[in-house]
Scaffold this active site. Structure first.
Site, PDB file in Angstrom:
ATOM      1  N   THR A  58     -13.720 -22.699 -14.158  1.00  0.00           N
ATOM      2  CA  THR A  58     -12.471 -22.612 -12.673  1.00  0.00           C
ATOM      3  C   THR A  58     -13.066 -23.673 -11.771  1.00  0.00           C
ATOM      4  OG1 THR A  58     -11.895 -20.275 -13.243  1.00  0.00           O
ATOM      5  CG2 THR A  58     -11.464 -21.109 -11.093  1.00  0.00           C
ATOM      6  N   ARG A  59     -14.443 -23.255 -11.075  1.00  0.00           N
ATOM      7  CA  ARG A  59     -15.081 -23.905  -9.888  1.00  0.00           C
ATOM      8  C   ARG A  59     -15.454 -25.249 -10.247  1.00  0.00           C
ATOM      9  NH1 ARG A  59     -15.221 -18.437  -9.633  1.00  0.00           N
ATOM     10  NH2 ARG A  59     -15.379 -18.893 -11.797  1.00  0.00           N
ATOM     11  N   THR A  60     -16.016 -25.498 -11.491  1.00  0.00           N
ATOM     12  CA  THR A  60     -16.510 -26.875 -11.498  1.00  0.00           C
ATOM     13  C   THR A  60     -15.596 -27.789 -11.798  1.00  0.00           C
ATOM     14  OG1 THR A  60     -18.615 -26.051 -12.261  1.00  0.00           O
ATOM     15  CG2 THR A  60     -18.123 -28.457 -12.783  1.00  0.00           C
ATOM     16  N   ARG A 108     -19.504 -30.687 -19.065  1.00  0.00           N
ATOM     17  CA  ARG A 108     -20.029 -29.572 -19.222  1.00  0.00           C
ATOM     18  C   ARG A 108     -20.142 -29.156 -20.596  1.00  0.00           C
ATOM     19  NH1 ARG A 108     -18.154 -23.585 -16.505  1.00  0.00           N
ATOM     20  NH2 ARG A 108     -19.392 -24.590 -15.078  1.00  0.00           N
ATOM     21  N   HIS A 135     -27.852 -26.278 -14.036  1.00  0.00           N
ATOM     22  CA  HIS A 135     -26.543 -26.269 -13.402  1.00  0.00           C
ATOM     23  C   HIS A 135     -26.656 -26.652 -12.123  1.00  0.00           C
ATOM     24  CE1 HIS A 135     -22.611 -25.764 -12.567  1.00  0.00           C
ATOM     25  NE2 HIS A 135     -22.213 -24.653 -12.571  1.00  0.00           N
ATOM     26  N   GLN A 138     -24.485 -26.139  -8.866  1.00  0.00           N
ATOM     27  CA  GLN A 138     -24.316 -24.692  -8.410  1.00  0.00           C
ATOM     28  C   GLN A 138     -25.379 -24.611  -7.164  1.00  0.00           C
ATOM     29  OE1 GLN A 138     -22.054 -22.393  -9.270  1.00  0.00           O
ATOM     30  NE2 GLN A 138     -22.747 -21.447  -7.241  1.00  0.00           N
ATOM     31  N   ASP A 230     -26.449 -13.592 -11.848  1.00  0.00           N
ATOM     32  CA  ASP A 230     -25.442 -14.196 -12.567  1.00  0.00           C
ATOM     33  C   ASP A 230     -24.853 -13.282 -13.776  1.00  0.00           C
ATOM     34  OD1 ASP A 230     -24.086 -16.232 -13.970  1.00  0.00           O
ATOM     35  OD2 ASP A 230     -25.810 -17.063 -14.692  1.00  0.00           O
ATOM     36  N   TRP A 232     -24.669 -11.429 -17.071  1.00  0.00           N
ATOM     37  CA  TRP A 232     -25.690 -11.208 -18.181  1.00  0.00           C
ATOM     38  C   TRP A 232     -25.524 -11.875 -19.636  1.00  0.00           C
ATOM     39  CZ3 TRP A 232     -26.124  -5.142 -17.154  1.00  0.00           C
ATOM     40  CH2 TRP A 232     -26.440  -4.818 -15.879  1.00  0.00           C
ATOM     41  N   CYS A 270     -22.813 -17.111  -8.577  1.00  0.00           N
ATOM     42  CA  CYS A 270     -22.447 -18.442  -8.824  1.00  0.00           C
ATOM     43  C   CYS A 270     -20.868 -18.370  -9.387  1.00  0.00           C
ATOM     44  CB  CYS A 270     -23.144 -19.168  -9.947  1.00  0.00           C
ATOM     45  SG  CYS A 270     -23.297 -18.378 -11.568  1.00  0.00           S
ATOM     46  N   ARG A 297     -19.025 -25.479  -3.574  1.00  0.00           N
ATOM     47  CA  ARG A 297     -19.156 -26.278  -4.825  1.00  0.00           C
ATOM     48  C   ARG A 297     -18.265 -27.650  -4.466  1.00  0.00           C
ATOM     49  NH1 ARG A 297     -20.287 -24.493  -9.697  1.00  0.00           N
ATOM     50  NH2 ARG A 297     -20.055 -26.649 -10.207  1.00  0.00           N
TER      51      ARG A 297
HETATM   52  N1   CP Z   1     -19.911 -21.335 -11.048  1.00  0.00           N
HETATM   53  C1   CP Z   1     -19.482 -22.099 -12.021  1.00  0.00           C
HETATM   54  O1   CP Z   1     -19.684 -23.136 -12.349  1.00  0.00           O
HETATM   55  O2   CP Z   1     -18.124 -21.703 -12.302  1.00  0.00           O
HETATM   56  P1   CP Z   1     -17.162 -22.175 -13.452  1.00  0.00           P
HETATM   57  O3   CP Z   1     -17.772 -21.693 -14.581  1.00  0.00           O
HETATM   58  O4   CP Z   1     -15.917 -21.483 -13.044  1.00  0.00           O
HETATM   59  O5   CP Z   1     -17.031 -23.636 -13.112  1.00  0.00           O
HETATM   60  N1  NVA Z   2     -24.967 -18.702 -16.900  1.00  0.00           N
HETATM   61  C1  NVA Z   2     -23.322 -18.937 -16.934  1.00  0.00           C
HETATM   62  C2  NVA Z   2     -23.355 -19.651 -15.740  1.00  0.00           C
HETATM   63  C3  NVA Z   2     -21.615 -19.888 -15.456  1.00  0.00           C
HETATM   64  C4  NVA Z   2     -21.324 -20.584 -14.257  1.00  0.00           C
HETATM   65  C5  NVA Z   2     -23.121 -19.435 -18.182  1.00  0.00           C
HETATM   66  O1  NVA Z   2     -23.766 -20.331 -18.718  1.00  0.00           O
HETATM   67  O2  NVA Z   2     -21.883 -19.122 -18.730  1.00  0.00           O
END
Ligand code: CP
Ligand code: NVA
Length: 321
Positions: A58-60, A108, A135, A138, A230, A232, A270, A297
């Site tokens: 969503t965010r990235t 990603r 990451h 973040q 974050d 788990w 995050c 972000r």
């Molecule tokens: N924090 C973060 O990266 O969120 P997204 O997975 O929504 O991009």
């Molecule tokens: N540790 C999490 C971070 C998500 C932004 C993952 O890798 O899914």
């Protein structure tokens, strides 16, 4: 001013303290000018960025897609269903083709080595939009959030209460360079990766910051200014859910845990968040900076992409980090 034009942004390990400060200054500059005064600033007119996502986001995705557009550039979102990368076409071939269309690629991925292949085989800057290992975007947003809240970073102590993977790994690469201490609690068997720990210990020694590992959340939170956690169960670990929920018992961030922290402690995450790692009382409290953290972000990814494509000159004063 240090030029970062043409560089990759795969890990904060590759960036010096002054480069990280410049990225944060650029993010603050863009935020003050574009959000603060409504300035129209479009240095990326004529540039395009490909956004490859092998996992959800969503965010990235949104911060990059809207951020590149805001700077005048064209973002192109590429989901795993849309392109051949690693399925029908090797990463090597895709990287070479995409380099002919795009000025920059944010990706990603699952394995960090896929980013390294893109960087080796492609000829445009590659930005890490999350890998299993790191990451870094973040952590820039987290640092901007702490800078905005506390007024400076040097001397802050961050307590990590959670899993030993990508997010804390990036904290470990960035914190020493900004004078931030880290106290890291992970359950037995979920510690940070040995190679990352070794590199980070060396950084902490070099920059004179504290880097401390424990299996006891209270021990990590003692005197800390910031409590961070974050999920788990990271993306791709869904099958381990039951054993992870068991292993992380006692790791939920609560006001009770915060009792041992500094009086003015704040909370970061995050996102996306689940209740097991932080209860509602903390997550929706005044101490929680998660919404500005998410917004940042956008300013930080804009700063990174802009800095890899052009020499940006800040017109607002450099923050005191
Ligand atoms: N924090 C973060 O990266 O969120 P997204 O997975 O929504 O991009
Ligand atoms: N540790 C999490 C971070 C998500 C932004 C993952 O890798 O899914």
């Amino acid at each position: 001013h240090v030029s970062m034009v043409g560089r990759n942004f795969l890990t904060l390990k590759d960036f010096s303290p002054s480069e990280i400060e410049q990225l944060l200054w650029t993010a603050a500059d863009l935020k003050a000018r574009i959000k603060g005064t409504g300035e129209l600033y479009t240095p990326l007119v004529g540039k395009s960025a490909g956004l490859i996502f092998q996992k959800r986001s969503t965010r990235t995705r949104l911060s990059t897609e809207t951020g590149v557009g805001l700077l005048g550039g064209q973002p192109c979102f590429l989901s795993p269903d849309d392109i051949h990368l690693g399925v029908n076409e090797t990463i090597k071939d895709s990287a070479k083709v995409l380099s002919g269309f795009l000025d920059l690629i944010l990706a990603r991925v699952y394995g960090h080595e896929d980013l390294e292949s893109l960087a080796t085989e492609g000829s445009v800057p590659i930005v890490n939009g999350l890998s299993e290992l790191y990451h870094p975007l973040q952590i820039l947003a987290d640092m901007q959030t702490l800078q905005d809240h506390f007024g400076n970073l040097r001397g802050l102590t961050v307590a990590w209460v959670g899993d030993g993977n990508n997010i804390i790994h990036s904290f470990m690469m960035g914190a020493p360079k900004l004078g931030v201490n880290l106290k890291i609690a992970t359950p037995k068997g979920y510690e940070t990766y040995p190679n990352v720990t070794k590199d980070a210990e060396e950084l902490a020694k070099q920059y004179g910051t504290q880097m401390y590992h424990t299996n006891d959340p209270r021990d990590a939170c003692e005197g800390a200014n910031v409590l961070v956690t974050d999920t788990w169960i990271s993306m791709g670990q869904e099958e381990e859910k039951q054993e992870r929920l068991k292993a992380f018992q006692g790791y939920q961030v609560t006001h009770k845990l915060g009792e041992v922290a500094a009086k003015d402690w704040v909370f970061l995450h995050c996102l996306p968040r689940k209740q097991e790692e932080v209860d509602d009382a903390v997550f929706y409290s005044e101490r929680s900076l998660v919404w500005p953290e998410a917004e940042n972000r956008k300013w930080t990814v804009m700063a990174v992409i802009l800095s890899l494509l052009k020499d940006h000159v800040c017109t607002t004063p450099k923050p005191d980090f």
